[in-house]
Design a protein around this motif. Structure first.
Motif, PDB file in Angstrom:
ATOM      1  N   TYR A  32       0.748  -1.143  -0.039  1.00  0.00           N
ATOM      2  CA  TYR A  32      -0.064   0.025  -0.057  1.00  0.00           C
ATOM      3  C   TYR A  32       0.737   1.066   0.025  1.00  0.00           C
ATOM      4  O   TYR A  32       2.103   1.206   0.394  1.00  0.00           O
ATOM      5  N   ALA A  33       0.212   2.254  -0.363  1.00  0.00           N
ATOM      6  CA  ALA A  33       0.584   3.728  -0.147  1.00  0.00           C
ATOM      7  C   ALA A  33      -0.175   4.254   1.033  1.00  0.00           C
ATOM      8  O   ALA A  33      -1.177   3.812   1.277  1.00  0.00           O
ATOM      9  N   MET A  34       0.439   5.200   1.923  1.00  0.00           N
ATOM     10  CA  MET A  34      -0.224   5.581   3.227  1.00  0.00           C
ATOM     11  C   MET A  34      -0.195   7.139   2.976  1.00  0.00           C
ATOM     12  O   MET A  34       0.860   7.643   2.716  1.00  0.00           O
ATOM     13  N   GLY A  35      -1.448   7.695   3.530  1.00  0.00           N
ATOM     14  CA  GLY A  35      -1.354   9.082   3.126  1.00  0.00           C
ATOM     15  C   GLY A  35      -1.939   9.667   4.391  1.00  0.00           C
ATOM     16  O   GLY A  35      -2.618   9.089   5.283  1.00  0.00           O
ATOM     17  N   TRP A  36      -1.529  10.963   4.447  1.00  0.00           N
ATOM     18  CA  TRP A  36      -2.029  11.969   5.632  1.00  0.00           C
ATOM     19  C   TRP A  36      -2.978  12.845   4.946  1.00  0.00           C
ATOM     20  O   TRP A  36      -2.432  13.564   3.952  1.00  0.00           O
ATOM     21  N   PHE A  37      -4.205  13.064   5.454  1.00  0.00           N
ATOM     22  CA  PHE A  37      -4.892  14.072   4.894  1.00  0.00           C
ATOM     23  C   PHE A  37      -5.475  14.920   6.181  1.00  0.00           C
ATOM     24  O   PHE A  37      -5.243  14.468   7.459  1.00  0.00           O
ATOM     25  N   SER A  49       0.381  14.740   3.085  1.00  0.00           N
ATOM     26  CA  SER A  49       1.700  13.582   2.401  1.00  0.00           C
ATOM     27  C   SER A  49       1.304  12.335   2.370  1.00  0.00           C
ATOM     28  O   SER A  49       0.244  11.878   2.795  1.00  0.00           O
ATOM     29  N   SER A  50       2.199  11.737   1.517  1.00  0.00           N
ATOM     30  CA  SER A  50       1.776  10.153   1.364  1.00  0.00           C
ATOM     31  C   SER A  50       3.277   9.462   1.293  1.00  0.00           C
ATOM     32  O   SER A  50       4.263  10.343   0.570  1.00  0.00           O
ATOM     33  N   ILE A  51       3.312   8.196   1.298  1.00  0.00           N
ATOM     34  CA  ILE A  51       4.310   7.516   1.256  1.00  0.00           C
ATOM     35  C   ILE A  51       4.108   6.154   0.621  1.00  0.00           C
ATOM     36  O   ILE A  51       3.194   5.492   1.034  1.00  0.00           O
ATOM     37  N   SER A 100      -3.992   2.259  -2.747  1.00  0.00           N
ATOM     38  CA  SER A 100      -2.936   1.795  -3.597  1.00  0.00           C
ATOM     39  C   SER A 100      -2.116   2.344  -4.557  1.00  0.00           C
ATOM     40  O   SER A 100      -1.456   1.772  -5.214  1.00  0.00           O
ATOM     41  N   SER A 101      -2.213   3.649  -4.405  1.00  0.00           N
ATOM     42  CA  SER A 101      -1.364   4.630  -5.364  1.00  0.00           C
ATOM     43  C   SER A 101      -0.703   5.889  -4.657  1.00  0.00           C
ATOM     44  O   SER A 101      -1.628   6.265  -3.846  1.00  0.00           O
ATOM     45  N   LEU A 102       0.217   6.160  -4.831  1.00  0.00           N
ATOM     46  CA  LEU A 102       0.904   7.347  -4.111  1.00  0.00           C
ATOM     47  C   LEU A 102       0.291   8.455  -4.636  1.00  0.00           C
ATOM     48  O   LEU A 102      -0.004   8.646  -5.942  1.00  0.00           O
ATOM     49  N   GLY A 103       0.086   9.311  -3.789  1.00  0.00           N
ATOM     50  CA  GLY A 103      -0.495  10.728  -4.158  1.00  0.00           C
ATOM     51  C   GLY A 103      -1.257  11.334  -3.174  1.00  0.00           C
ATOM     52  O   GLY A 103      -1.523  10.653  -2.213  1.00  0.00           O
ATOM     53  N   LEU A 104      -1.951  12.512  -3.442  1.00  0.00           N
ATOM     54  CA  LEU A 104      -2.918  13.085  -2.474  1.00  0.00           C
ATOM     55  C   LEU A 104      -4.119  13.060  -3.024  1.00  0.00           C
ATOM     56  O   LEU A 104      -4.878  14.164  -2.261  1.00  0.00           O
ATOM     57  N   ASP A 105      -4.693  12.200  -3.766  1.00  0.00           N
ATOM     58  CA  ASP A 105      -5.930  12.228  -4.293  1.00  0.00           C
ATOM     59  C   ASP A 105      -6.715  11.306  -3.255  1.00  0.00           C
ATOM     60  O   ASP A 105      -6.576  10.106  -3.073  1.00  0.00           O
TER      61      ASP A 105
END
Length: 122
Positions: A32-37, A49-51, A100-105
């Motif tokens: 996975y990718a993990m993000g902060w919103f 941010s995401s990783i 499943s994908s890196l980014g901020l969407d």
């Protein structure tokens, strides 16, 4: 059961620091990718941010570049957001998410935590 639990929020003065943590359970994390919103009162939720958990690639919103740092500890199944030089406009509920994908969407993220409040005020 897939679960994300945030911690580390609180009240901090402008210029201060906080570190948020997102602990996961039930994931094969490196897929996975993990993000902060974050979402401030009366505003839309926005990506911070995401990783990528496979190769560590990172992504930051312009508003936090140079101040926030995202990192991961795959052995602990935990993702962190180190927030420095905090500003009043950083005040929001912060959520972590897995996708499943890196980014901020935010629509690319399928699993969400319950959120943790960050308040920056003197």
């Amino acid at each position: 059961q897939l679960q994300l639990v945030e911690s580390g929020g609180g009240l901090v003065q402008p210029g201060g620091s906080l570190r948020l943590a997102c602990a996961s359970a039930g994931f094969t994390l490196d897929r996975y990718a993990m993000g902060w919103f974050r979402q401030a009162p009366g505003k839309e939720r926005e990506g911070v941010s995401s990783i990528s958990l496979s190769d560590g690639s990172t992504y930051y919103a312009d508003s936090v570049k140079g101040r926030f740092t995202i990192s991961r500890d795959n052995t602990k199944k935990t993702v962190y957001l180190q927030m420095n030089s905090l500003k009043p406009e950083d005040t929001a509920v912060y959520y972590c998410a897995a996708g499943s994908s890196l980014g901020l969407d935010q629509y690319e993220y399928d699993y969400w935590g319950q959120g943790t409040q960050v308040t920056v005020s003197s």
